[in-house]
Design an enzyme around this catalytic site. Structure first.
Site, PDB file in Angstrom:
ATOM      1  N   ARG A  78       0.882  -1.171   0.000  1.00 51.25           N
ATOM      2  CA  ARG A  78       0.000   0.000   0.000  1.00 51.25           C
ATOM      3  C   ARG A  78       0.919   1.219   0.000  1.00 51.25           C
ATOM      4  O   ARG A  78       1.963   1.223   0.668  1.00 51.25           O
ATOM      5  CB  ARG A  78      -0.894   0.003   1.244  1.00 51.25           C
ATOM      6  CG  ARG A  78      -1.838   1.186   1.242  1.00 51.25           C
ATOM      7  CD  ARG A  78      -2.656   1.294   2.507  1.00 51.25           C
ATOM      8  NE  ARG A  78      -3.410   2.548   2.488  1.00 51.25           N
ATOM      9  CZ  ARG A  78      -3.966   3.102   3.548  1.00 51.25           C
ATOM     10  NH1 ARG A  78      -3.881   2.514   4.729  1.00 51.25           N
ATOM     11  NH2 ARG A  78      -4.610   4.242   3.431  1.00 51.25           N
ATOM     12  N   HIS A  79       0.537   2.251  -0.759  1.00 50.08           N
ATOM     13  CA  HIS A  79       1.381   3.449  -0.841  1.00 50.08           C
ATOM     14  C   HIS A  79       1.696   4.022   0.553  1.00 50.08           C
ATOM     15  O   HIS A  79       0.948   3.797   1.515  1.00 50.08           O
ATOM     16  CB  HIS A  79       0.686   4.528  -1.687  1.00 50.08           C
ATOM     17  CG  HIS A  79      -0.616   4.976  -1.088  1.00 50.08           C
ATOM     18  ND1 HIS A  79      -0.681   5.907  -0.079  1.00 50.08           N
ATOM     19  CD2 HIS A  79      -1.880   4.594  -1.337  1.00 50.08           C
ATOM     20  CE1 HIS A  79      -1.937   6.088   0.266  1.00 50.08           C
ATOM     21  NE2 HIS A  79      -2.698   5.299  -0.477  1.00 50.08           N
TER      22      HIS A  79
ATOM     23  N   MET B 109      -0.619  13.123   1.366  1.00 51.75           N
ATOM     24  CA  MET B 109      -0.909  14.422   2.007  1.00 51.75           C
ATOM     25  C   MET B 109      -2.342  14.494   2.520  1.00 51.75           C
ATOM     26  O   MET B 109      -2.638  15.263   3.419  1.00 51.75           O
ATOM     27  CB  MET B 109      -0.605  15.553   1.033  1.00 51.75           C
ATOM     28  CG  MET B 109       0.884  15.743   0.845  1.00 51.75           C
ATOM     29  SD  MET B 109       1.217  17.176  -0.154  1.00 51.75           S
ATOM     30  CE  MET B 109       2.983  17.322   0.083  1.00 51.75           C
TER      31      MET B 109
ATOM     32  N   THR C 276      -9.891  10.307   0.229  1.00 49.52           N
ATOM     33  CA  THR C 276      -9.068  10.574  -0.950  1.00 49.52           C
ATOM     34  C   THR C 276      -9.613   9.897  -2.203  1.00 49.52           C
ATOM     35  O   THR C 276      -9.779  10.542  -3.241  1.00 49.52           O
ATOM     36  CB  THR C 276      -7.619  10.114  -0.692  1.00 49.52           C
ATOM     37  OG1 THR C 276      -7.223  10.575   0.588  1.00 49.52           O
ATOM     38  CG2 THR C 276      -6.680  10.652  -1.745  1.00 49.52           C
ATOM     39  N   GLY C 277      -9.850   8.590  -2.121  1.00 55.08           N
ATOM     40  CA  GLY C 277     -10.376   7.862  -3.277  1.00 55.08           C
ATOM     41  C   GLY C 277      -9.510   8.044  -4.506  1.00 55.08           C
ATOM     42  O   GLY C 277      -8.296   7.824  -4.471  1.00 55.08           O
TER      43      GLY C 277
ATOM     44  N   ARG D  43       0.554   8.576  -5.855  1.00 58.58           N
ATOM     45  CA  ARG D  43       1.043   8.105  -4.558  1.00 58.58           C
ATOM     46  C   ARG D  43       1.514   6.654  -4.626  1.00 58.58           C
ATOM     47  O   ARG D  43       2.474   6.280  -3.959  1.00 58.58           O
ATOM     48  CB  ARG D  43      -0.008   8.322  -3.457  1.00 58.58           C
ATOM     49  CG  ARG D  43      -1.375   7.692  -3.664  1.00 58.58           C
ATOM     50  CD  ARG D  43      -2.345   8.272  -2.648  1.00 58.58           C
ATOM     51  NE  ARG D  43      -3.677   7.690  -2.616  1.00 58.58           N
ATOM     52  CZ  ARG D  43      -4.697   8.044  -3.397  1.00 58.58           C
ATOM     53  NH1 ARG D  43      -4.525   8.986  -4.319  1.00 58.58           N
ATOM     54  NH2 ARG D  43      -5.886   7.477  -3.247  1.00 58.58           N
TER      55      ARG D  43
ATOM     56  N   GLU E 121      -7.410   3.404  -6.021  1.00 62.77           N
ATOM     57  CA  GLU E 121      -8.220   3.379  -4.801  1.00 62.77           C
ATOM     58  C   GLU E 121      -9.689   3.360  -5.192  1.00 62.77           C
ATOM     59  O   GLU E 121     -10.052   3.804  -6.291  1.00 62.77           O
ATOM     60  CB  GLU E 121      -7.890   4.636  -3.966  1.00 62.77           C
ATOM     61  CG  GLU E 121      -8.623   4.747  -2.640  1.00 62.77           C
ATOM     62  CD  GLU E 121      -8.471   3.510  -1.748  1.00 62.77           C
ATOM     63  OE1 GLU E 121      -9.102   2.478  -2.071  1.00 62.77           O
ATOM     64  OE2 GLU E 121      -7.766   3.575  -0.742  1.00 62.77           O
ATOM     65  N   ARG E 122     -10.533   2.871  -4.301  1.00 61.46           N
ATOM     66  CA  ARG E 122     -11.947   2.865  -4.658  1.00 61.46           C
ATOM     67  C   ARG E 122     -12.444   4.307  -4.736  1.00 61.46           C
ATOM     68  O   ARG E 122     -12.000   5.173  -3.968  1.00 61.46           O
ATOM     69  CB  ARG E 122     -12.748   2.043  -3.676  1.00 61.46           C
ATOM     70  CG  ARG E 122     -13.224   2.745  -2.456  1.00 61.46           C
ATOM     71  CD  ARG E 122     -14.260   1.850  -1.843  1.00 61.46           C
ATOM     72  NE  ARG E 122     -14.186   1.889  -0.417  1.00 61.46           N
ATOM     73  CZ  ARG E 122     -15.268   1.984   0.343  1.00 61.46           C
ATOM     74  NH1 ARG E 122     -16.455   2.054  -0.196  1.00 61.46           N
ATOM     75  NH2 ARG E 122     -15.157   2.006   1.638  1.00 61.46           N
TER      76      ARG E 122
ATOM     77  N   ARG F  44     -17.261   3.308   4.956  1.00 53.74           N
ATOM     78  CA  ARG F  44     -15.826   3.013   4.833  1.00 53.74           C
ATOM     79  C   ARG F  44     -15.520   1.521   4.808  1.00 53.74           C
ATOM     80  O   ARG F  44     -14.595   1.098   4.120  1.00 53.74           O
ATOM     81  CB  ARG F  44     -15.037   3.639   6.002  1.00 53.74           C
ATOM     82  CG  ARG F  44     -14.991   5.149   5.967  1.00 53.74           C
ATOM     83  CD  ARG F  44     -14.151   5.690   7.116  1.00 53.74           C
ATOM     84  NE  ARG F  44     -12.742   5.401   6.942  1.00 53.74           N
ATOM     85  CZ  ARG F  44     -11.811   5.677   7.856  1.00 53.74           C
ATOM     86  NH1 ARG F  44     -12.147   6.247   9.000  1.00 53.74           N
ATOM     87  NH2 ARG F  44     -10.553   5.387   7.629  1.00 53.74           N
TER      88      ARG F  44
ATOM     89  N   GLY G 172      -5.263   1.122  -0.185  1.00 52.65           N
ATOM     90  CA  GLY G 172      -5.944   0.406   0.894  1.00 52.65           C
ATOM     91  C   GLY G 172      -7.035  -0.517   0.377  1.00 52.65           C
ATOM     92  O   GLY G 172      -7.023  -1.719   0.629  1.00 52.65           O
ATOM     93  N   ASN G 173      -7.959   0.040  -0.395  1.00 46.09           N
ATOM     94  CA  ASN G 173      -9.124  -0.770  -0.762  1.00 46.09           C
ATOM     95  C   ASN G 173      -8.907  -1.650  -1.993  1.00 46.09           C
ATOM     96  O   ASN G 173      -9.431  -2.759  -2.040  1.00 46.09           O
ATOM     97  CB  ASN G 173     -10.359   0.122  -0.917  1.00 46.09           C
ATOM     98  CG  ASN G 173     -10.745   0.723   0.423  1.00 46.09           C
ATOM     99  OD1 ASN G 173     -11.132   0.008   1.348  1.00 46.09           O
ATOM    100  ND2 ASN G 173     -10.568   2.045   0.568  1.00 46.09           N
TER     101      ASN G 173
END
Ligand SMILES: O=C(O)[C@@H](CO)OP(=O)(O)O
Length: 345
Positions: free
Chosen positions: A99-100, A104, A112-113, A149, A203-204, A230, A274-275
């Site tokens: 995962r990155h 920021m 963020t998505g 990222r 990301e989602r 979430r 993450g997702n």
């Protein structure tokens, strides 16, 4: 004697003091997950239950390639082999997921998505640290999302790699981009690692939550509602993607593009989110939609899998002693896996 991927990896992991003589142990509160020899059995047990992932996965046994890197497995080490077995060379490959590092907007606690936000200084350091932990594992191919990222994380991690090969982003968006980024030296080509970017690993998409503060959103809509947006499996945030929707595109991409590379013996690193990674891990570890909701991934922590004869065997993460549960199993999930371990003893 040639050093195997796993032996090399062990060198790295040992230096982060997470390895006992009997295997990796991820401490998650009072529970722990043993990650070497039992996992294979656990996976088989989960597979027998015929859940979501095992139905979707197409297993294919693969021919041995003489050029591929050998992966050490204590279960099938030479000590356990008969003369006949030694002729067989099963196809094996390493898969690293990262995962990155902190972005920021992670720092500001904003949803963020798919907003394309760069890493913080801490995120840069995490990516470099991740690179140190995997610096001994040969990498043939890198996949990242289309977001900076994840790309920064992959590139920074590779600055630490022992082999000093150069990661090169493949520009295939149109004919001209492809033609203009050609390399004309075979020798130089050999010293490069192709980096393939794919929006499917993004990301989602967080819909109308993108840019909102997570705490303020919880204050406004209630903690439970925000937690549902979430971490539920199939409830999307307003006009965004649920984890299930994200899994549909991320896992499909993984099966269609990445799995064939592993089947051909290539070691692959994926730097994503993450997702999108939670959905890929759901597929690799055959987690149910109930189990995946409690899976959390830390930023900048590499996770190692071995792909062997059509199965994914989790080898854990090079865990620093101060970071409890870095592989990201929550206590509940860790206990669940431990119970399975005990059942199979
Ligand atoms: O904001 C996001 O894009 C994600 C990842 O940082 O957040 P969450 O942890 O809520 O999935």
């Amino acid at each position: 004697m040639a050093t195997t991927v796993f032996q090399q990896a062990l060198g790295t992991l040992e230096s982060h003091s997470c390895l006992s003589s009997s295997g990796f142990r991820h401490e998650c509160g009072s529970a722990s997950v043993k990650l070497i020899s039992k996992d294979f059995k656990v996976d088989i047990a989960l597979m027998r239950r015929g859940n979501y992932c095992s139905k979707k996965r197409s297993f294919s046994l693969i021919q041995a390639s003489t050029s591929q890197t050998t992966v050490f497995d204590p279960v099938s080490s030479p000590l356990h082999k008969t003369a006949n077995d030694s002729k067989k060379k099963p196809s094996e490959a390493a898969l690293i997921l990262i995962r990155h590092g902190e972005s920021m907007w992670n720092e500001k606690n904003l949803f963020t998505g798919c907003v394309d936000v760069p890493l913080t200084k801490k995120g840069v350091e995490e990516a470099i640290e991740a690179g140190k932990r995997i610096s001994n594992i040969p990498i043939d191919l890198i996949y990242t999302s289309a977001l900076i990222r994840a790309q920064m994380t992959a590139m920074l991690a590779m600055t630490q790699h022992r082999r000093k090969k150069v990661p090169i982003i493949q520009h295939e968006e149109n004919e001209q981009a492809r033609a203009w980024s050609q390399i004309f030296s075979e020798e130089t080509n050999k010293q490069c690692i192709p980096v393939i970017t794919a929006w499917q690993l993004n990301e989602r998409m967080y819909g109308e939550l993108q840019g909102l503060n997570k705490q303020e959103t919880a204050d406004k809509y209630g903690k439970a509602k925000v937690q549902e947006w979430r971490r539920s499996y199939d409830i999307p945030p307003p006009n965004g993607e649920s984890l299930e929707m994200c899994a549909e595109r991320a896992v499909a991409y993984f099966q269609e593009h990445i799995e064939p590379q592993l089947q051909s013996g290539k070691n692959v690193m994926i730097a994503a989110h993450g997702n999108s990674l939670r959905s890929i891990i759901m597929y690799l570890d055959k987690l149910t939609s109930q189990e995946v909701i409690s899976l959390e991934l830390s930023t900048g922590i590499p996770m190692l899998y071995i792909f062997k004869e059509g199965s994914f065997i989790r080898r854990g993460s090079p865990v620093a002693p101060t970071e409890a549960g870095v592989y990201a199993y929550t206590k509940r999930l860790a206990q669940y896996r431990q119970r399975l371990d005990e059942m199979l003893q």
